[in-house]
Motif scaffolding. Structure first.
Motif, PDB file in Angstrom:
ATOM      1  N   PRO A  51       0.801  -1.224   0.000  1.00 26.59           N
ATOM      2  CA  PRO A  51       0.000   0.000   0.000  1.00 26.59           C
ATOM      3  C   PRO A  51       0.840   1.282   0.000  1.00 26.59           C
ATOM      4  O   PRO A  51       1.957   1.296   0.503  1.00 26.59           O
ATOM      5  CB  PRO A  51      -0.793  -0.091   1.312  1.00 26.59           C
ATOM      6  CG  PRO A  51      -0.735  -1.510   1.722  1.00 26.59           C
ATOM      7  CD  PRO A  51       0.536  -2.067   1.176  1.00 26.59           C
ATOM      8  N   THR A  53       0.001   5.856  -0.297  1.00 30.38           N
ATOM      9  CA  THR A  53      -0.779   7.019  -0.741  1.00 30.38           C
ATOM     10  C   THR A  53       0.171   8.000  -1.414  1.00 30.38           C
ATOM     11  O   THR A  53       0.075   8.269  -2.613  1.00 30.38           O
ATOM     12  CB  THR A  53      -1.487   7.694   0.456  1.00 30.38           C
ATOM     13  OG1 THR A  53      -2.413   6.763   0.994  1.00 30.38           O
ATOM     14  CG2 THR A  53      -2.228   8.959   0.027  1.00 30.38           C
ATOM     15  N   PRO A 266       7.684  11.193   7.431  1.00 30.90           N
ATOM     16  CA  PRO A 266       7.428  10.764   6.042  1.00 30.90           C
ATOM     17  C   PRO A 266       5.940  10.533   5.786  1.00 30.90           C
ATOM     18  O   PRO A 266       5.513  10.489   4.631  1.00 30.90           O
ATOM     19  CB  PRO A 266       8.223   9.467   5.924  1.00 30.90           C
ATOM     20  CG  PRO A 266       8.379   8.960   7.332  1.00 30.90           C
ATOM     21  CD  PRO A 266       8.431  10.179   8.205  1.00 30.90           C
ATOM     22  N   PRO A 268       2.569   7.833   6.375  1.00 28.59           N
ATOM     23  CA  PRO A 268       1.415   8.184   7.182  1.00 28.59           C
ATOM     24  C   PRO A 268       1.728   8.220   8.691  1.00 28.59           C
ATOM     25  O   PRO A 268       2.601   7.492   9.158  1.00 28.59           O
ATOM     26  CB  PRO A 268       0.434   7.042   6.885  1.00 28.59           C
ATOM     27  CG  PRO A 268       1.304   5.879   6.525  1.00 28.59           C
ATOM     28  CD  PRO A 268       2.489   6.456   5.831  1.00 28.59           C
TER      29      PRO A 268
HETATM   30  N1   CP Z   1       6.055   8.317   2.862  1.00 30.81           N
HETATM   31  C1   CP Z   1       5.528   7.279   2.221  1.00 30.81           C
HETATM   32  O1   CP Z   1       6.234   6.409   1.698  1.00 30.81           O
HETATM   33  O2   CP Z   1       4.153   7.271   2.211  1.00 30.81           O
HETATM   34  P1   CP Z   1       3.250   6.199   1.480  1.00 30.81           P
HETATM   35  O3   CP Z   1       3.450   4.889   2.172  1.00 30.81           O
HETATM   36  O4   CP Z   1       1.845   6.725   1.602  1.00 30.81           O
HETATM   37  O5   CP Z   1       3.698   6.126   0.055  1.00 30.81           O
END
Ligand code: CP
Length: 365
Positions: A51, A53, A266, A268
Motif C-alpha cells: 500500500p 498514498t 514521512p 502516514p
Molecule cells: N512516505 C511514504 O512512503 O508514504 P506512502 O506509504 O503513503 O507512500
C-alpha cells in the motif's frame, strides 16, 4: 549524469547529483508550465505490491504534470503475483510496457532485483524495511527549503528505526554532508540496524548517539524526524502492541525545542504526532509531502533525459562485487529467500573482512 540510471539506494546518487535534482525541482515549482509537456509520449509504470498514498500518487502526479502517461497497479492482489508469478518475470514483461518503473515491494532487495531484469530504469519506491531513496529526496529538499542548508545539522530520528526504511535512507544520505550528527531515539527492540551503523563508521567523523529518551535531547535538535511504529513488519503482534505508543509528540514536549527546529515525518502518521502539533510553525510534514511531487518530477525528467544534464559526477563505488557466487542470505525478509531463481551477487566493501548480500546489504555469515 542521471540519464538512464536506476535509483535503488540513496548512495546511487552523488552529492552533485542531489544538488542537480534539487535545483531542477525548485525551478519546476516556480515554472510549472515550462515543463508541462516534456515527457509527452513517455510512460511511467508504477508497480506497487504494497500500500501507498504519497509515493504512488506523487509519482503519478509528477509524470502527468510532465505531460507523460502512467500505468500500473496498486496492490499485489491485482497483479499476476497473486497467481504465483515471480518478480523477475513481472519486471521482464512490464519493462516492455513503459519507459521507467517505480516499484514498491515488501521484500528487501527487491528493487535491486527488478533493476537487473528491467530494460528501463527502475526507481525504488520502498523495498520492505530496507530503503526508500525518493522519500530521502523529498526529505532533503524540505530541509534545504526550510533551513537553507544540508550541513551542520543535529538530527533527531525518533520511533521505529529498525523497520523504518525512510530512516535508513535518510541517515545514509545526510551522513555524507559535512558536520551532521544524529540522535537516534527508539525503544531498544527497534534500534537502527547494524549495517547502517557500520556505514556511519565507514564514513568516519559522523557523531551519533542512541537513546530511548526524546525529552532529554529535544532541545539540541535542528530537525526532529518522527516515524510511526511499522505494524506490518512485526512478526510478533504482541510486541507491536507493547511498543506502538512508545513516542507521542505533543505540544508540551516541544516547549524546550529550538524555535527554528523543524518537525518532519514521512507519513502516514498513526498517533506519534498529536494533531495539535500540526498548528505549530515548526511542523513541516505536510509541506514535505507536497515537495515530494517536485523531487519526483525532477528525478523522472533527469533519468529520462528530458532536460539538459549538467554532467554531475556519479558516485564512485567502494564495493568489490562478486556475481558468480550464489547468495545464501540469512535475512528472512530478503527477496533472495522469497523467490526461487538463482541469485548471484554478493559484495565486499573496502576494509571489511566479510561479504554482504548484494540485494539487502546484510552481512553474510
Ligand atoms: N512516505 C511514504 O512512503 O508514504 P506512502 O506509504 O503513503 O507512500
Amino acid at each position: 549524469m542521471l540519464k538512464g540510471k536506476d535509483l535503488i539506494d540513496p548512495k546511487d546518487l552523488s552529492l552533485e547529483e542531489y544538488e542537480e535534482i534539487f535545483k531542477l525541482a525548485e525551478d519546476m515549482m516556480e515554472n510549472r508550465e515550462k515543463y508541462s509537456e516534456i515527457a509527452k509520449g513517455k510512460i511511467l509504470a508504477t508497480l506497487f505490491f504494497e500500500p501507498s498514498t504519497r509515493t504512488r500518487l506523487s509519482f503519478e502526479s509528477a509524470m502527468l504534470r510532465l505531460g507523460g502517461g502512467v500505468l500500473g497497479f496498486s496492490e499485489a492482489a491485482s497483479s499476476s503475483a497473486a497467481k504465483g508469478e515471480s518478480l523477475g518475470d513481472t519486471i521482464k514483461v512490464v519493462s516492455a510496457y513503459g519507459d521507467i518503473i517505480a516499484m514498491r515491494h515488501p521484500k528487501e532487495g527487491s528493487a535491486y532485483l527488478a533493476s537487473k531484469f528491467s530494460k528501463y530504469p527502475v526507481i525504488n519506491a520502498g523495498d520492505g524495511g530496507h530503503q526508500h531513496p525518493t522519500q530521502t529526496l523529498t526529505d532533503l529538499l524540505t530541509i534545504k527549503r526550510k533551513l537553507g542548508r544540508l550541513t551542520n545539522l543535529r538530527i533527531g530520528i525518533c520511533g521505529d528505526l529498525k523497520f523504518g526504511r525512510t530512516v535508513h535512507s535518510l541517515i545514509k544520505a545526510l551522513a555524507r554532508y559535512e558536520g551532521n550528527s544524529f540522535v537516534m531515539i527508539s525503544p531498544k527492540e527497534l534500534d537502527i540496524p547494524m549495517y547502517i551503523k557500520e556505514e556511519l563508521d565507514r564514513i568516519g567523523n559522523v557523531e551519533y548517539i542512541e537513546t530511548t529518551s526524546l525529552e532529554e535531547h529535544i532541545e539540541d535538535l535542528d530537525i526532529l524526524y518522527m516515524t510511526r511504529i511499522q505494524r506490518e513488519r512485526f512478526a510478533d503482534k504482541e510486541e507491536y502492541e507493547r511498543l506502538k505508543d512508545s513516542y507521542i509528540l505533543t505540544v508540551d514536549k516541544l516547549e524546550n525545542a529550538k524555535e527554528d527546529m523543524i518537525i518532519l515525518h514521512p507519513l502516514p502518521r498513526v498517533n506519534e504526532i498529536d494533531y495539535h502539533v500540526d498548528e505549530d510553525k515548526r511542523a513541516a510534514y505536510f509541506d514535505q509531502a507536497e515537495y515530494g511531487i517536485y523531487a519526483r518530477m525532477a528525478l523522472i525528467a533527469l533519468i529520462l533525459g528530458l532536460v539538459s544534464d549538467n554532467g554531475a559526477k556519479c558516485e564512485k563505488s567502494n564495493k568489490e562485487v562478486i556475481v558468480n557466487k550464489e547468495v545464501k542470505c540469512n535475512n528472512k525478509n530478503c527477496i533472495t529467500n522469497a523467490e526461487t531463481q538463482p541469485f548471484k551477487r554478493i559484495y565486499k566493501i573496502e576494509g571489511e573482512e566479510f561479504y554482504r548480500c548484494g540485494y539487502c546489504d546484510k552481512a553474510i555469515l
